[in-house]
Design an enzyme around this catalytic site. Structure first.
Site, PDB file in Angstrom:
ATOM      1  N   ASP A  75      32.338  56.576  47.107  1.00 55.84           N
ATOM      2  CA  ASP A  75      32.314  55.167  46.704  1.00 55.84           C
ATOM      3  C   ASP A  75      33.271  54.337  47.544  1.00 55.84           C
ATOM      4  O   ASP A  75      32.962  53.201  47.895  1.00 55.84           O
ATOM      5  CB  ASP A  75      32.643  55.012  45.216  1.00 55.84           C
ATOM      6  CG  ASP A  75      32.633  53.536  44.846  1.00 55.84           C
ATOM      7  OD1 ASP A  75      31.571  52.912  45.038  1.00 55.84           O
ATOM      8  OD2 ASP A  75      33.676  53.003  44.439  1.00 55.84           O
ATOM      9  N   ARG A 126      29.592  48.211  52.137  1.00 54.56           N
ATOM     10  CA  ARG A 126      28.789  47.175  51.472  1.00 54.56           C
ATOM     11  C   ARG A 126      29.476  45.814  51.535  1.00 54.56           C
ATOM     12  O   ARG A 126      28.826  44.777  51.681  1.00 54.56           O
ATOM     13  CB  ARG A 126      28.551  47.563  50.008  1.00 54.56           C
ATOM     14  CG  ARG A 126      27.596  48.731  49.847  1.00 54.56           C
ATOM     15  CD  ARG A 126      27.708  49.332  48.459  1.00 54.56           C
ATOM     16  NE  ARG A 126      27.427  48.356  47.427  1.00 54.56           N
ATOM     17  CZ  ARG A 126      27.980  48.369  46.203  1.00 54.56           C
ATOM     18  NH1 ARG A 126      28.830  49.294  45.863  1.00 54.56           N
ATOM     19  NH2 ARG A 126      27.648  47.445  45.329  1.00 54.56           N
ATOM     20  N   SER A 148      28.152  53.007  42.053  1.00 56.01           N
ATOM     21  CA  SER A 148      29.560  52.801  42.392  1.00 56.01           C
ATOM     22  C   SER A 148      30.419  52.870  41.126  1.00 56.01           C
ATOM     23  O   SER A 148      31.399  53.621  41.061  1.00 56.01           O
ATOM     24  CB  SER A 148      29.707  51.441  43.078  1.00 56.01           C
ATOM     25  OG  SER A 148      31.028  51.011  43.105  1.00 56.01           O
ATOM     26  N   LYS A 166      32.380  56.577  39.725  1.00 57.53           N
ATOM     27  CA  LYS A 166      33.842  56.674  39.526  1.00 57.53           C
ATOM     28  C   LYS A 166      34.181  57.027  38.080  1.00 57.53           C
ATOM     29  O   LYS A 166      35.026  57.867  37.805  1.00 57.53           O
ATOM     30  CB  LYS A 166      34.504  55.324  39.851  1.00 57.53           C
ATOM     31  CG  LYS A 166      34.586  55.031  41.327  1.00 57.53           C
ATOM     32  CD  LYS A 166      35.344  53.740  41.584  1.00 57.53           C
ATOM     33  CE  LYS A 166      34.588  52.527  41.111  1.00 57.53           C
ATOM     34  NZ  LYS A 166      34.254  51.530  42.110  1.00 57.53           N
ATOM     35  N   HIS A 175      35.321  49.494  30.801  1.00 50.34           N
ATOM     36  CA  HIS A 175      35.238  49.039  32.188  1.00 50.34           C
ATOM     37  C   HIS A 175      34.487  47.718  32.257  1.00 50.34           C
ATOM     38  O   HIS A 175      33.445  47.541  31.633  1.00 50.34           O
ATOM     39  CB  HIS A 175      34.521  50.089  33.045  1.00 50.34           C
ATOM     40  CG  HIS A 175      34.498  49.719  34.501  1.00 50.34           C
ATOM     41  ND1 HIS A 175      35.573  49.957  35.325  1.00 50.34           N
ATOM     42  CD2 HIS A 175      33.558  49.087  35.249  1.00 50.34           C
ATOM     43  CE1 HIS A 175      35.288  49.497  36.531  1.00 50.34           C
ATOM     44  NE2 HIS A 175      34.072  48.960  36.513  1.00 50.34           N
TER      45      HIS A 175
END
Ligand code: URA
Length: 433
Positions: free
Chosen positions: A161, A168, A183, A187, A82
């Site tokens: 999220d 946000r 966040s 996930k 990620h």
């Protein structure tokens, strides 16, 4: 409990308990806590921060706010990679096929573009027919059959999220360390992978602008992932310049394909090999050096490219486009941006490059905007290169001519030129184990 008391406690700099954090997340997802109170808490967290225990509790509460996936019927070790978000960052399109071709399973859920940063799902959807919205059972079947599938985030996954991110985004509370950690990791942990390698970006094109902040972000994400029983590692990598030369969806897919053919730009190739080697090492495929060699060989033998083509076919896409990228449609219009002064490019504001690409149609200004897959920027000169007045520094691509002037202005403003050659900066700044 009262939301008022929780907001007040954080506003005054006190640490919240796990029970308070879970109560907030639960109430917010159920619609019992209004947006204005959730926004006030986000702003209090932005200014007061959270300690590791609070951040960990928030992450696990986000993870548990919806469905948790079970990948246990996927045979073999499952890995994920990620990125915290960047400009020109197409590494997933290269790294995932490399590691899958070497026998680890990639069951990957990716996101769409966010602000100035691109998203893997938008990029994959520029391939003719490629489906990213696949039911979980079919997704797991593809991973079992060919070793890899990349799909969009399941709507039931970490709904807290989704709500918090949208909030946000409009309340100037995106770039808060505990909120980013919870966040991303909320996930990631709701999916069911064994090893996670994070590419934590740092610099002008990333959410964390300094290496110190990025290191802290990396350390906390690694620690929280380990607490959840995952094998974790994070690389801190430079986003003070776009990665590779292509910015924009189909342009980036083509560059990823070229990299899988061994013909990619040096920076992108270096980072993809390193990320793949770290994933393979975490998956116990060998020492780091052995894994690096394996990754290079997966490219030179053509097996990684073939794996990408297999994934495209399994997900309904036209595999011919992967093997012969000249099939990708070209943008209707193009425009060359030329240097206005002579000297070395000493630095760029990467975020502005991302915004310029968005102005051409490669990203969204509102959630409803439709992306132009052919739009974007191909960089002809990057930081460290010498240019003269009139040297082409970038080609802009778009389906409409109206965005060229604004994109050119942004790009030129974002490109600093000076007589002194800048010193070479490393692409990989650190590894957090
Ligand atoms: N990416 C995410 O998914 N969340 C953040 O907060 C920042 C980047």
């Amino acid at each position: 409990m009262r939301m008022y008391d929780i907001i007040q406690k954080k506003r005054d700099g006190e640490a919240l308990t796990e029970a308070e954090i879970r109560w907030f997340i639960d109430g917010y997802v159920k619609g019992e806590i209004p947006d204005y109170q959730a926004a006030a808490l986000c702003m209090a967290i932005y200014f007061r921060g959270m300690n590791l225990e609070e951040t960990s509790a928030l992450t696990f509460a986000v993870r548990d706010s919806g469905e948790r996936l079970d990948f246990s019927d996927i045979k073999g070790l499952r890995v994920d990679k990620h990125s915290t978000g960047g400009v020109g960052d197409k590494t997933s399109l290269v790294v995932a096929p490399i590691v899958a071709s070497l026998g680890v399973k990639v069951a990957k859920m990716s996101g769409r573009g966010l602000g100035h940063t691109g998203g893997t799902i938008d990029k994959l959807e520029s391939i003719d027919g490629f489906k990213t919205d696949i039911p979980v059972e079919e997704f797991k079947g593809i991973v079992n059959d060919i070793g890899i599938a990349i799909v969009g985030q399941n709507a039931e996954l970490a709904p807290a999220d989704k709500l918090l991110y949208a909030l946000r985004d409009v309340t100037a509370t995106v770039d808060s360390l505990p909120l980013i950690v919870s966040s991303i990791m909320g996930k990631k942990l709701a999916a069911d992978d064994d090893c996670i390698v994070l590419d934590v970006k740092t610099g002008s094109g990333s959410f964390m602008k300094t290496p110190e902040k990025s290191r802290e972000l990396a350390e906390w994400m690694v620690e929280i992932g380990k607490r959840a029983g995952k094998r974790m590692r994070a690389l801190i990598t430079d986003m003070d310049r776009p990665l590779g030369n292509a910015i924009g969806n189909s342009l980036e897919v083509i560059e990823a394909i070229n990299t899988l053919k061994g013909e990619g730009p040096a920076d992108l190739t270096e980072l993809c090999i390193a990320l793949a080697a770290h994933i393979l090492e975490l998956a116990e495929k060998g020492t780091y050096q052995e894994c690096e060699e394996m990754a290079k060989k997966a490219i030179s033998s053509g097996i990684a490219l073939q794996t990408f083509a297999n994934m495209a076919k399994a997900q309904g896409g036209n595999a011919e486009w992967i093997l012969r990228p000249e099939n990708f449609p070209k943008a209707k219009y193009s425009y060359t941006v030329k240097a206005q002064e002579s000297g070395y490019i000493v630095g760029v504001d990467t975020e502005s490059y991302g915004v310029a690409s968005l102005l051409l149609g490669a990203g969204r200004n509102t959630k409803e905007d439709v992306i132009d897959p052919t739009a974007g920027i191909y960089l002809l000169a990057k930081t460290g290169d010498r240019v003269e007045i009139g040297t082409p520094i970038a080609t802009l691509y778009s389906g409409k001519e109206s965005g060229f002037a604004a994109a050119e202005e942004r790009l030129l403003k974002a490109t600093r030129i000076s007589s002194q050659k800048p010193k070479d900066e490393p692409l990989i700044l650190d590894v957090v184990e």
